[in-house]
Design an enzyme around this catalytic site. Structure first.
Site, PDB file in Angstrom:
ATOM      1  N   ASP A  91      38.824  49.471  50.425  1.00 18.50           N
ATOM      2  CA  ASP A  91      37.981  48.317  50.135  1.00 18.50           C
ATOM      3  C   ASP A  91      38.209  47.293  51.243  1.00 18.50           C
ATOM      4  OD1 ASP A  91      37.605  49.679  47.766  1.00 18.50           O
ATOM      5  OD2 ASP A  91      38.097  47.993  46.470  1.00 18.50           O
ATOM      6  N   SER A 232      45.534  42.193  55.062  1.00 23.73           N
ATOM      7  CA  SER A 232      45.931  43.269  55.960  1.00 23.73           C
ATOM      8  C   SER A 232      44.676  43.955  56.491  1.00 23.73           C
ATOM      9  CB  SER A 232      46.848  44.247  55.236  1.00 23.73           C
ATOM     10  OG  SER A 232      46.491  44.381  53.876  1.00 23.73           O
TER      11      SER A 232
END
Length: 272
Positions: A91, A232
């Site tokens: 995602d 991240s």
């Protein structure tokens, strides 16, 4: 966001930033988030980030990082298994970036060299003039990721570094991806040739956890690993003319816009 503008946009801020992006600070934060004392943060995090907990299996949650790395319920991220489909490995917010010889040229971010990103000039040569897919994960995203394609996976290569945030304010001013801690592997695939899949840590990400550090055969959609707390990034490198992206993704990237994707969805197709 104002605090990040100060940290990345002023001389004093950059001086204060140095200890904040160090690995010891992130490890310390990660150690606390691994303890049961961090559980009270979970409902606050869910509310502030608007997370739909119905997608996840929460039976084994004992601390904040367990929740942050929460597993999905079966069937919540179907994997496109059509031969030749290129999928999103996580995602996130996708930007497709052209590689001009050895230089990655984002529209609204700092440019950086492929050889510095990989720490391997010979490997970088294989992907000159290719395509760099950058999947930026925000704190509200699902933080596990899968293999982008089936094939023979090589050993994981870890490159130590600092841990800048991956928010746009930092990406515009700093070559974050060549300075942050990162880990990658090469996958020899049938439909896309050699592919590099890299995970990049970020501020307060204590660790990148990849499940299989050794060479072996992997499958598209198989879980590759997970991030601990923080924003991240997953990066995928493709050779020149290995794949074509869907038009809506290509057009958004040309405008310098990130395109939201979910793990397993089709984002392009093989040209081989």
């Amino acid at each position: 966001m104002e605090s990040l503008d100060f940290l990345y946009g002023t001389a004093l801020g950059r001086a204060l930033l140095r200890p904040l992006v160090s690995r010891p600070v992130s490890k310390l934060a990660g150690a606390f988030l691994d303890t049961p004392l961090s559980r009270p943060l979970i409902p606050i995090f869910v509310k502030n980030c608007g997370i739909d907990t119905g997608d996840y299996d929460l039976r084994q949650i004992r601390c904040f990082n367990d929740f942050f790395c929460r597993p999905l319920k079966a069937g919540r991220r179907p994997i496109d298994m059509d031969p030749g489909s290129l999928i999103a490995p996580c995602d996130g917010l996708l930007t497709a970036v052209k590689i001009d010889e050895d230089t990655v040229l984002p529209v609204k971010q700092s440019r950086y060299s492929l050889s510095r990103l990989l720490g391997d000039e010979a490997l970088a040569t294989d992907f000159r003039d290719g395509l760099c897919l950058v999947f930026r994960l925000c704190v509200n995203h699902y933080h596990r990721y899968c293999y982008v394609e089936s094939g023979r996976k090589g050993e994981n290569v870890f490159l130590p570094g600092v841990l800048h945030t991956v928010r746009p304010v930092a990406l515009e001013k700093t070559p974050v991806f060549t300075e942050n801690c990162r880990e990658y592997c090469c996958i020899e695939t049938e439909f896309f040739g050699p592919v590099v899949q890299m995970e990049v840590g970020a501020m307060l990400v204590g660790k990148i956890v990849n499940e299989a550090p050794w060479p072996r055969t992997v499958s598209r959609g198989e879980e590759k690993g997970r991030f601990a707390y923080g924003g991240s990034t997953v990066i995928v490198l493709l050779r020149r003319d290995a794949a074509a992206l869907l038009p809506e993704i290509r057009e958004a990237s040309a405008r310098g816009e990130e395109f939201p994707v979910r793990m397993g969805q089709k984002i392009g197709f093989s040209l081989q």
